[in-house]
Motif scaffolding. Structure first.
Motif, PDB file in Angstrom:
ATOM      1  N   ILE A   3       9.844   1.472  -2.760  1.00  0.00           N
ATOM      2  CA  ILE A   3       9.124   0.015  -2.359  1.00  0.00           C
ATOM      3  C   ILE A   3       9.118  -0.291  -4.174  1.00  0.00           C
ATOM      4  CG2 ILE A   3       7.863  -1.961  -2.999  1.00  0.00           C
ATOM      5  CD1 ILE A   3       8.095  -1.102   0.905  1.00  0.00           C
ATOM      6  N   LYS A   4       9.562  -1.250  -4.891  1.00  0.00           N
ATOM      7  CA  LYS A   4       9.134  -1.582  -6.134  1.00  0.00           C
ATOM      8  C   LYS A   4       8.878  -2.794  -6.065  1.00  0.00           C
ATOM      9  CE  LYS A   4      12.069   1.655  -9.149  1.00  0.00           C
ATOM     10  NZ  LYS A   4      13.849   1.698  -9.782  1.00  0.00           N
ATOM     11  N   PHE A   5       8.256  -3.034  -6.391  1.00  0.00           N
ATOM     12  CA  PHE A   5       7.181  -4.956  -6.180  1.00  0.00           C
ATOM     13  C   PHE A   5       7.648  -5.359  -7.390  1.00  0.00           C
ATOM     14  CE2 PHE A   5       3.398  -7.399  -5.636  1.00  0.00           C
ATOM     15  CZ  PHE A   5       4.896  -8.610  -5.287  1.00  0.00           C
ATOM     16  N   ASP A  22      -1.092  -4.526   0.426  1.00  0.00           N
ATOM     17  CA  ASP A  22      -2.363  -3.269  -0.064  1.00  0.00           C
ATOM     18  C   ASP A  22      -3.493  -3.637   1.314  1.00  0.00           C
ATOM     19  OD1 ASP A  22      -1.375  -2.705  -3.234  1.00  0.00           O
ATOM     20  OD2 ASP A  22      -2.807  -4.596  -3.591  1.00  0.00           O
ATOM     21  N   PHE A  23      -3.100  -4.967   1.661  1.00  0.00           N
ATOM     22  CA  PHE A  23      -4.009  -4.941   3.538  1.00  0.00           C
ATOM     23  C   PHE A  23      -3.558  -3.554   4.748  1.00  0.00           C
ATOM     24  CE2 PHE A  23      -4.362  -6.494   7.280  1.00  0.00           C
ATOM     25  CZ  PHE A  23      -5.825  -6.275   7.419  1.00  0.00           C
ATOM     26  N   LYS A  24      -2.420  -3.765   3.733  1.00  0.00           N
ATOM     27  CA  LYS A  24      -1.390  -2.435   5.435  1.00  0.00           C
ATOM     28  C   LYS A  24      -1.506  -1.864   4.360  1.00  0.00           C
ATOM     29  CE  LYS A  24       1.657  -5.903   7.781  1.00  0.00           C
ATOM     30  NZ  LYS A  24       1.217  -5.029   9.343  1.00  0.00           N
ATOM     31  N   CYS A  25      -2.460  -1.037   3.032  1.00  0.00           N
ATOM     32  CA  CYS A  25      -1.743   0.467   2.723  1.00  0.00           C
ATOM     33  C   CYS A  25      -0.934   0.834   1.987  1.00  0.00           C
ATOM     34  CB  CYS A  25      -2.966   1.282   3.192  1.00  0.00           C
ATOM     35  SG  CYS A  25      -5.065   0.624   3.293  1.00  0.00           S
ATOM     36  N   ILE A  26       0.512   0.255   1.898  1.00  0.00           N
ATOM     37  CA  ILE A  26       1.745   0.408   1.393  1.00  0.00           C
ATOM     38  C   ILE A  26       2.165   1.131  -0.251  1.00  0.00           C
ATOM     39  CG2 ILE A  26       4.400  -0.838   1.931  1.00  0.00           C
ATOM     40  CD1 ILE A  26       3.137  -2.081   3.776  1.00  0.00           C
ATOM     41  N   ALA A  27       2.437   2.209   0.305  1.00  0.00           N
ATOM     42  CA  ALA A  27       2.733   2.882  -0.791  1.00  0.00           C
ATOM     43  C   ALA A  27       3.764   2.186  -1.442  1.00  0.00           C
ATOM     44  CB  ALA A  27       2.927   3.641  -1.287  1.00  0.00           C
ATOM     45  N   TYR A  28       3.489   1.583  -3.103  1.00  0.00           N
ATOM     46  CA  TYR A  28       4.844   1.013  -3.259  1.00  0.00           C
ATOM     47  C   TYR A  28       4.841   0.825  -5.465  1.00  0.00           C
ATOM     48  CZ  TYR A  28       1.198  -2.540  -4.315  1.00  0.00           C
ATOM     49  OH  TYR A  28       0.020  -3.867  -4.422  1.00  0.00           O
ATOM     50  N   ILE A  53       9.531  -9.817  -7.493  1.00  0.00           N
ATOM     51  CA  ILE A  53      11.731  -9.899  -6.558  1.00  0.00           C
ATOM     52  C   ILE A  53      10.492  -7.992  -5.768  1.00  0.00           C
ATOM     53  CG2 ILE A  53      12.928  -8.193  -7.151  1.00  0.00           C
ATOM     54  CD1 ILE A  53      13.393 -11.409  -7.284  1.00  0.00           C
ATOM     55  N   MET A  54      11.216  -8.078  -5.020  1.00  0.00           N
ATOM     56  CA  MET A  54      10.630  -6.987  -3.986  1.00  0.00           C
ATOM     57  C   MET A  54      12.056  -5.551  -4.327  1.00  0.00           C
ATOM     58  SD  MET A  54       8.956  -5.470  -0.667  1.00  0.00           S
ATOM     59  CE  MET A  54       7.630  -6.648  -1.231  1.00  0.00           C
ATOM     60  N   GLU A  55      12.271  -5.173  -4.485  1.00  0.00           N
ATOM     61  CA  GLU A  55      13.301  -3.843  -4.106  1.00  0.00           C
ATOM     62  C   GLU A  55      12.933  -3.005  -3.166  1.00  0.00           C
ATOM     63  OE1 GLU A  55      16.433  -2.881  -7.874  1.00  0.00           O
ATOM     64  OE2 GLU A  55      14.702  -2.693  -8.344  1.00  0.00           O
ATOM     65  N   ILE A  56      13.676  -3.161  -1.676  1.00  0.00           N
ATOM     66  CA  ILE A  56      13.708  -1.417  -1.334  1.00  0.00           C
ATOM     67  C   ILE A  56      14.853  -0.527  -0.777  1.00  0.00           C
ATOM     68  CG2 ILE A  56      12.694  -0.977   1.447  1.00  0.00           C
ATOM     69  CD1 ILE A  56      12.429  -4.955  -0.137  1.00  0.00           C
ATOM     70  N   ASP A  57      14.909   0.813  -1.333  1.00  0.00           N
ATOM     71  CA  ASP A  57      15.679   1.148  -1.478  1.00  0.00           C
ATOM     72  C   ASP A  57      16.696   1.126  -2.265  1.00  0.00           C
ATOM     73  OD1 ASP A  57      14.367   3.445   0.242  1.00  0.00           O
ATOM     74  OD2 ASP A  57      14.970   3.484   1.944  1.00  0.00           O
ATOM     75  N   GLY A  58      16.336   0.364  -3.698  1.00  0.00           N
ATOM     76  CA  GLY A  58      17.383  -0.330  -3.865  1.00  0.00           C
ATOM     77  C   GLY A  58      17.365  -1.494  -3.675  1.00  0.00           C
TER      78      GLY A  58
END
Length: 202
Positions: A3-5, A22-28, A53-58
């Motif tokens: 994930i790119k944010f 961040d609440f869910k402790c997701i790496a990005y 913008i959020m990129e998820i696996d491109g």
């Protein structure tokens, strides 16, 4: 999952999504637009030329509501919504009231479009009043069962309400004028996991 944010500090829509991540402790990977970034690529994936913008696996998503719902579906724990369909709808109702009815009209770029004679300082009281007056209209729908916005747990509704309320404070509103929203804000700050993940604490 990669994930790119793409993020701009102080932007309501960005803060909502970052809080959920961040609440869910997701790496990005956080790409702060105040620093160097690939502008050409950003232009390709951002329909309106703005973040978040959020990129998820491109693959890119460009709206904060789509992002937070995607996050909730892919990373359901800890939850930011309910399993009960009606409670889920109520959370979405509050989020959409903020996202569609309150947020857009207070945006400085929108005001500038219709009032190009105003500078950013002159816009502040207009923006602040819009936020406060419209949050007041939502008050009757909130905190019916607990100190959380909807139901009895921390949800996306709390995030959306808190972020827009604090934007109003930054623009000049007084906490004394919106005591229920200030009480809600202080309640959130009293919860360690919520406070630690909050991106808008100064």
């Amino acid at each position: 999952m990669n994930i790119k944010f793409y993020y701009a500090a102080g932007a309501n829509c960005c803060e909502r999504v970052r809080w959920a991540l961040d609440f869910k402790c997701i790496a990005y990977e956080l790409i702060d637009l105040e620093h160097e970034f690939d502008e050409a690529h950003f232009a390709d994936i951002s329909p309106f030329g703005r973040c978040p913008i959020m990129e998820i696996d491109g693959r890119a998503l460009s709206e904060s509501m789509a992002m937070v719902e995607f996050i909730e579906e892919i990373y359901p724990s800890p939850p930011l919504n309910y399993s009960d369909p009606f409670l889920r709808a109520q959370v979405r109702e509050i989020c959409e009231a903020v996202n569609s009815s309150i947020h857009p009209a207070q945006n400085s770029s929108i005001i500038q479009h219709f009032r190009p004679d105003l500078n950013k300082e002159q816009m502040k009281p207009i923006r602040a009043h819009w936020i406060a007056s419209n949050l007041a209209k939502l008050e009757a729908q909130l905190w019916k069962n607990s100190s959380f916005a909807i139901g009895s747990q921390f949800t996306l509704a709390d995030i959306f309400i808190a972020v827009i309320y604090r934007k109003g404070i930054k623009l000049g509103n007084s906490p004394k004028e919106s005591p229920c929203f200030e009480t809600h804000w202080q309640h959130l700050l009293s919860q360690p996991g919520i406070k630690e993940s909050c991106p808008i604490i100064e």
